[in-house]
Write a protein that holds these residues in place. Structure first.
Motif, short mmCIF file in Angstrom:
data_model
loop_
_atom_site.label_atom_id
_atom_site.label_comp_id
_atom_site.label_asym_id
_atom_site.label_seq_id
_atom_site.Cartn_x
_atom_site.Cartn_y
_atom_site.Cartn_z
N SER A 120 0.43 16.91 -3.38
CA SER A 120 -0.61 16.36 -4.12
C SER A 120 -0.49 17.33 -5.50
N PRO A 121 -0.79 17.05 -6.67
CA PRO A 121 -0.69 17.78 -7.73
C PRO A 121 -1.73 19.02 -7.68
N ALA A 122 -2.79 18.86 -6.91
CA ALA A 122 -3.56 20.03 -6.83
C ALA A 122 -3.03 21.01 -5.90
N GLU A 123 -2.45 20.51 -4.69
CA GLU A 123 -1.69 21.64 -3.83
C GLU A 123 -0.48 22.43 -4.45
N PHE A 124 0.29 21.52 -5.28
CA PHE A 124 1.35 22.01 -6.20
C PHE A 124 0.92 23.03 -6.97
N PHE A 125 -0.13 22.72 -7.75
CA PHE A 125 -0.69 23.85 -8.87
C PHE A 125 -1.08 25.07 -8.03
N LYS A 126 -1.63 24.87 -6.85
CA LYS A 126 -2.30 25.96 -6.21
C LYS A 126 -1.14 26.66 -5.62
N GLY A 127 -0.06 26.26 -5.02
CA GLY A 127 1.18 26.79 -4.67
C GLY A 127 2.02 27.48 -5.58
N THR A 128 2.33 26.63 -6.88
CA THR A 128 3.42 27.24 -7.76
C THR A 128 2.78 27.55 -8.99
N CYS A 129 1.73 26.79 -9.66
CA CYS A 129 1.63 27.35 -11.11
C CYS A 129 0.37 28.21 -11.05
N ALA A 130 -0.49 28.54 -10.24
CA ALA A 130 -1.58 29.19 -10.09
C ALA A 130 -1.36 30.73 -10.26
N ARG A 131 0.14 31.05 -9.73
CA ARG A 131 0.53 32.54 -9.58
C ARG A 131 0.48 33.15 -10.88
N CYS A 132 0.95 32.21 -11.93
CA CYS A 132 0.91 32.89 -13.46
C CYS A 132 -0.36 32.12 -14.29
N HIS A 133 -0.64 31.10 -14.00
CA HIS A 133 -1.93 30.30 -14.75
C HIS A 133 -3.14 30.50 -14.21
N GLY A 134 -3.21 31.03 -12.90
CA GLY A 134 -4.49 31.26 -12.34
C GLY A 134 -5.20 30.02 -11.54
N GLU A 135 -5.81 30.14 -10.64
CA GLU A 135 -6.58 29.09 -9.75
C GLU A 135 -7.17 28.31 -10.79
N LYS A 136 -7.91 29.19 -11.63
CA LYS A 136 -8.81 28.31 -12.36
C LYS A 136 -8.16 28.08 -13.61
N GLY A 137 -6.88 27.85 -13.70
CA GLY A 137 -6.07 27.51 -14.91
C GLY A 137 -6.33 28.06 -16.22
N ASP A 138 -6.93 29.44 -16.05
CA ASP A 138 -7.40 30.16 -17.30
C ASP A 138 -6.50 31.22 -17.72
N GLY A 139 -5.25 31.15 -17.30
CA GLY A 139 -4.06 31.97 -17.63
C GLY A 139 -4.33 33.40 -16.99
#
Length: 616
Positions: free
Chosen positions: A407-426
């Motif tokens: 799911s997009p949420a799981e992908f964001f959590k596992g891949t994007c959040a490392r840089c952009h943060g779990e809250k998406g705030d960078g």
């Protein structure tokens, strides 16, 4: 009343007596008196009796002028039996200093001859401590402000409790031995040798400079670290790098206690001086372009194969292979910073899918010069042999298993959040180590000023000159769109509005010329240096108060990948969600911006950049 006065008078008398005793009777006098009495009792010859006959307590002072820096040692005032072998079983402070062949002592005709004579070397050159002190507290350096407490004997009250027991060991004295005995494998300093090898094996040399050993520039210069800091500070800095500097980017290496002890001893030995050589020797060595201080070639440099610090793989490998690259990733502590599978150093980007997002050219250029591909990368320039780089590249290229996209949420959590943060705030786990910072995806001003096509391109192709990798080989088009939709819905609270039409050219209408560049430079110095700096490196006086930081305009990969239209739009209309203002409101014309763009292009026109490094 009389009884009270009598008691008070008695107390005052006792206090005066104690003060008088303290001022006129010292412990070192009692130590010496005890020594004289026992030495007379142990005397078996007239010579031995004559040696102590008539001696009275006095301050025993050694002024060392023939070895190293001039020093005053009064240690023998208390340790008066140090050179008397009859006191080898006695309690301190009268116990004789042990004789040891390992220290160069010799047994001649049944009598030991000391290699390091107290009259020539003193005591503090080996033990540290405060040579002039006549009380234990001061002589042993227990005073908080004395930087050289007895090595391995003394801990101070303000040292971290969990480290104190680890810092009491005579092994630390090897650090002082190494000030003279600089041979890499000197048999009496095995801990220093082990620490030196760790310094290279763990790639410390990539960040730190040590005169004669390494030339790293990212971390503090360690050439004199042993002179500046005590054992506790060195131990703490290795175990907990951010204990003393919250902005430290040094990773937490998973070292054993024995390895930490070795590394601390090695660092404590780095005092910027070498007693066995003269300043003239050092000067001549400098002129010759080398140091005589334990010269060790860095891995990958000429001579490295002759040293013990080069790993076995570096020495014998001639054919690059992925298997060797996997081994090197572990041997060279790459995962102390990077993430790969279940291991995560928490500092640098995830390499788990590296083969899908970067190609061989990007890897090799980044290894040889990290700042060539990411202008402000904190990755050190390691001087590995080319074979090692090729092997690591081969291994990373083999990592082509994409992360699951349940799911997009799981992908964001596992891949994007490392840089952009779990809250998406960078504010992801590694965000503070990246420059430029990851985008704050909650900034509606920025997100809503960009079209879906523009953001999709950033996801698929990455952002050149930054750590934003191209995910086009990991996600298909549908997955990219659903990921963007998830980001907009979850993190961008304001409703997306239609973008305004902006009057900007697709290509710069001002031709590149020396005259245009000069005009652009003048405008830049008048309008832009407050944030971007006079050198255009993004380090203007206002930059510290701005997030995201102003762009480093010497980022050739970014500038060369950015169209004229996008530069015109950013300058004329600003970048929403950042401090970049719309300069059209402050009187800049399209011609002004055209000259500015030519100036910015001129800053990077000689840089070697490619647009093919990303795998897309």
């Amino acid at each position: 009343m009389r009884l009270a006065l009598a008691i008070a008078a008695f107390v005052i008398l006792i206090i005066h007596g104690l003060v008088f005793y303290d001022q006129f009777f010292h412990k070192w006098e009692s130590y010496q008196t005890a020594y004289f009495d026992q030495a007379r009792a142990l005397a078996k010859t007239d010579t031995e009796r004559a040696a102590v006959s008539g001696r009275k307590p006095r301050i025993e002072q050694t002024i060392v002028t023939t070895f190293g820096e001039n020093r005053v040692d009064r240690c023998l005032t208390c340790h008066i039996g140090s050179d008397d072998p009859r006191f080898k079983e006695h309690a301190q402070p009268l116990r004789s200093h042990p004789f040891s062949e390992a220290l160069g002592d010799r047994l001649l005709n049944g009598k030991w001859e000391r290699r390091h004579k107290f009259s020539d070397f003193g005591c503090t050159v080996c033990h540290d401590g405060q040579g002039r002190g006549l009380e234990t507290f001061y002589a042993h350096g227990e005073d908080h402000y004395w930087n050289d407490p007895l090595l391995g004997y003394v801990t101070q009250h303000d040292w971290r409790a969990e480290f104190k027991d680890k810092l009491k060991s005579t092994e630390f004295m090897q650090a002082n031995c190494a000030q003279c005995h600089t041979e890499e494998n000197f048999k009496s300093t095995p801990l220093v040798a082990q620490g030196r090898q760790l310094f290279f094996r763990k790639n410390c040399y990539g960040c730190h400079r040590i005169e004669g050993l390494s030339s790293g520039t990212l971390g503090p210069d360690l050439s004199e670290v042993g002179k500046k800091f005590k054992l506790d500070y060195l131990w703490e800095s290795i175990v907990d790098p951010r204990a003393n500097s919250k902005t430290s980017v040094m990773p937490q290496f998973k070292l054993s206690e024995a390895e930490i002890r070795a590394l601390v001893t090695f660092l404590k030995s780095r005092r910027g001086i070498n007693y066995s050589e003269t300043s003239l020797d050092r000067y001549r060595a400098t002129l010759a372009g080398k140091s005589t201080v334990g010269k060790v070639a860095q891995p990958g440099q000429p001579g490295a194969a002759a040293t013990s610090v080069a790993t076995a793989s570096s020495v014998v490998a001639t054919v690059p292979t992925a298997a060797l690259g996997e081994k090197l990733i572990n041997d060279k502590s790459c995962l102390a910073c990077h993430k790969l599978g279940n291991q995560d150093g928490g500092v640098a980007p995830d390499l788990s899918f590296a083969g899908l997002v970067r190609d061989e050219q990007w890897f090799m250029e980044h290894f040889r010069d990290p700042r060539a591909r990411v202008a402000d990368s904190i990755m050190p320039s390691f001087g590995f042999p080319e074979t090692d780089f090729l092997s690591i590249t081969a291994y990373l290229k083999s990592l082509t298993t994409p992360p699951p996209f349940t799911s997009p949420a799981e992908f964001f959590k596992g891949t994007c959040a490392r840089c952009h943060g779990e809250k998406g705030d960078g504010k992801g786990a590694i965000a503070v180590y990246l420059e430029p910072y990851p985008r704050d995806l909650t900034k509606a001003g920025f997100m809503n000023s960009k079209s879906d096509e523009r953001l999709i391109t950033s996801i698929k192709e990455g952002v050149a000159g930054t750590s934003m990798a191209p995910w086009g080989h990991v996600l298909n088009d549908e997955q990219v769109r659903s990921l963007l939709a998830y980001i907009r819905q979850t993190y961008v609270k304001d409703k997306q509005r239609p973008l305004k039409e902006r009057d900007v050219p697709n290509t710069n209408p001002i031709a590149m010329s020396a005259e245009s560049v000069t005009r652009g430079d003048q405008i830049f110095q008048q309008r832009c240096t407050g944030c971007h700096g006079k050198k255009a490196d993004g380090k203007g006086p206002n930059s510290l108060d701005i997030l995201p930081r102003p762009r480093n305009l010497h980022n050739a990969d970014f500038l060369n990948a950015t169209t004229d239209r996008r530069l015109f739009e950013s300058i004329l209309y600003g970048v929403q969600g950042t401090a970049m203002p719309p300069w059209v409101d402050y009187g800049l014309t399209k011609n002004d911006v055209g000259n500015l763009v030519n100036y910015l292009r001129s800053l990077n026109q000689n840089a070697q950049t490619t647009k093919t490094g990303n795998k897309h």
